[in-house]
Scaffold this motif. Structure first.
Motif, short mmCIF file in Angstrom:
data_model
loop_
_atom_site.label_atom_id
_atom_site.label_comp_id
_atom_site.label_asym_id
_atom_site.label_seq_id
_atom_site.Cartn_x
_atom_site.Cartn_y
_atom_site.Cartn_z
N UNK A 2 -2.14 -19.83 72.43
CA UNK A 2 -3.28 -19.20 71.79
C UNK A 2 -3.53 -17.76 72.18
N UNK A 3 -2.79 -17.22 73.17
CA UNK A 3 -3.05 -15.87 73.62
C UNK A 3 -2.60 -14.87 72.56
N UNK A 4 -3.43 -13.88 72.30
CA UNK A 4 -3.12 -12.90 71.28
C UNK A 4 -3.26 -11.50 71.83
N UNK A 5 -2.39 -10.60 71.38
CA UNK A 5 -2.53 -9.18 71.66
C UNK A 5 -2.37 -8.45 70.33
N UNK A 6 -2.76 -7.20 70.33
CA UNK A 6 -2.66 -6.38 69.12
C UNK A 6 -1.89 -5.11 69.45
N UNK A 7 -1.13 -4.63 68.49
CA UNK A 7 -0.52 -3.33 68.66
C UNK A 7 -0.82 -2.49 67.42
N UNK A 8 -0.83 -1.16 67.64
CA UNK A 8 -1.17 -0.26 66.55
C UNK A 8 0.07 0.12 65.78
N UNK A 9 0.02 -0.12 64.50
CA UNK A 9 1.07 0.31 63.58
C UNK A 9 0.44 1.36 62.68
N UNK A 10 0.58 2.63 63.09
CA UNK A 10 -0.18 3.68 62.43
C UNK A 10 -1.65 3.53 62.78
N UNK A 11 -2.50 3.36 61.78
CA UNK A 11 -3.93 3.16 62.03
C UNK A 11 -4.33 1.68 61.90
N UNK A 12 -3.34 0.83 61.69
CA UNK A 12 -3.62 -0.59 61.50
C UNK A 12 -3.27 -1.38 62.76
N UNK A 13 -4.19 -2.23 63.19
CA UNK A 13 -3.94 -3.11 64.34
C UNK A 13 -3.33 -4.40 63.84
N UNK A 14 -2.15 -4.74 64.34
CA UNK A 14 -1.48 -5.96 63.93
C UNK A 14 -1.48 -6.96 65.08
N UNK A 196 4.86 -13.82 77.74
CA UNK A 196 5.73 -12.92 76.96
C UNK A 196 5.26 -12.78 75.51
N UNK A 197 5.42 -11.57 75.00
CA UNK A 197 5.16 -11.27 73.59
C UNK A 197 6.39 -10.56 73.04
N UNK A 198 6.74 -10.86 71.80
CA UNK A 198 7.90 -10.22 71.19
C UNK A 198 7.47 -9.39 70.00
N UNK A 199 7.83 -8.10 70.02
CA UNK A 199 7.57 -7.19 68.92
C UNK A 199 8.91 -6.64 68.46
N UNK A 200 9.34 -7.06 67.29
CA UNK A 200 10.68 -6.71 66.81
C UNK A 200 11.68 -7.20 67.86
#
Length: 334
Positions: A2-14, A196-200
């Motif tokens: 259930x753990x969530x993080x957000x990253x900024x893609x331009x001005x949008x938080x994903x 761990x989190x995977x981004x691409x």
């Protein structure tokens, strides 16, 4: 998970959802090597640590994952499990396995003992990471260990206590309950989640100190109440990790961009940048990585060993003085 993080893609938080080490096909040994190389991931900025052993055997052929010594002279046992499934699948409880290992280290009476039985085999495994020069490995290690204790003023307290750190991507309720009880009965044991989190194709690791917390009763398992997960999320506790960092000190104006930061008991200096990093010989470095390079330790008490050259005070002293002053002014208002 259930753990969530957000990253900024331009001005949008994903939103990014956590994955498991099993999903990434990573083994316990992979996590062990990550922590061996970057133990500051699970250290407070107020803590120095020196890794002195890996997979050390005791007399019963049990193997402790990582062994370190901290700035108070305590021997630190770091035990790792990949995830909750690995913890629950063991015949022996995670925390009690660690206690057995810690008990075997309690018999070490001197730094010479530690070097011969633990540190020397470690350096033989990682010789390329040490500059021996004309010294034998024993001579280098006894000097390195004794210097660590001397600089941290911990020589007289060497191995008076043992600490245990448990690391996993998730913990079961029984382990949290047992660790809470042990802490409340003066056994120094911590639990850290490493998620761990995977981004691409990039892997990011988030660390969270789950225990100890201020009120251990929140973590005792109540057999009639299954809402522990909610309690765990709500109670983070007040540990030294909550102390303000260098960015806050810059905002307060107690230090400023361009200030010279010196290293305690060394000739090294760097320039403080607006983002809290240090510029040294035209290279930008984090304060922690800069200090680690200079002292050769696995982790360094950042705010104790970084000295504000203009005032001659450590960043820790400056922070404490400011916070004390603010507290006094706040009490006067009432």
């Amino acid at each position: 998970m259930g753990d969530l993080v957000y990253f900024l893609n331009g001005r949008k938080a994903e939103k990014i959802e956590a994955v498991t080490f099993a999903d990434l096909r990573m083994q316990e040994s992979d996590i062990e090597e990550i922590l061996r190389s970057s133990i500051d991931m699970i250290c407070d900025d107020e803590e120095s640590m020196l890794i002195v052993g890996q997979q050390v055997k005791n007399e019963k052929n049990g193997r402790s994952d990582l062994t370190a010594i901290d700035n108070n002279g305590n021997i630190v046992l770091i035990e790792i499990k990949r995830d909750r499934k690995d913890i629950e699948g063991r015949k022996e409880a995670f925390e009690f396995q660690a206690i057995r290992y810690a008990a075997s280290y309690a018999t070490l009476e001197s730094t010479e003992d530690l070097v011969k039985k633990v540190y020397a085999p470690y350096i033989e495994k990682y010789r390329s990471e040490f500059e021996l020069g004309v010294l034998t490995s024993y001579e280098l290690l006894i000097r390195k260990l004794n210097e660590f204790l001397r600089v941290n003023k911990a020589g007289k307290s060497f191995n008076k206590k043992q600490k245990i750190v448990l690391v996993a991507s998730d913990f079961d309720e029984q382990t949290l309950s047992a660790v809470s009880w042990l802490n409340s009965n003066h056994v120094d044991m911590s639990c850290y989640k490493l998620t761990p989190f995977k981004v691409n194709d990039e892997i990011y690791l988030q660390t969270e100190k789950v225990l100890p917390v201020t009120n251990y009763e929140d973590y005792y398992v109540n057999l009639m109440d299954k809402s522990l997960a909610t309690i765990v999320k709500r109670n983070k506790g007040g540990t030294r990790r909550t102390l303000p960092k260098i960015d806050s000190m810059l905002d307060w104006g107690v230090v400023k961009e361009g200030d010279v930061i010196a290293v305690k008991d060394r000739d090294n200096e760097g320039i403080l940048l607006a983002n809290g990093n240090i510029m040294v010989n035209d290279k930008e470095k984090s304060m922690q990585s800069w200090l680690k390079e200079i002292y050769g330790w696995s982790s360094v008490q950042t705010y104790v060993f970084a000295i504000h050259k203009e005032s001659g005070k450590s960043l820790s002293q400056i922070r404490e003085e400011y916070m004390t002053q603010q507290a006094m002014e706040a009490s006067d208002d009432f």
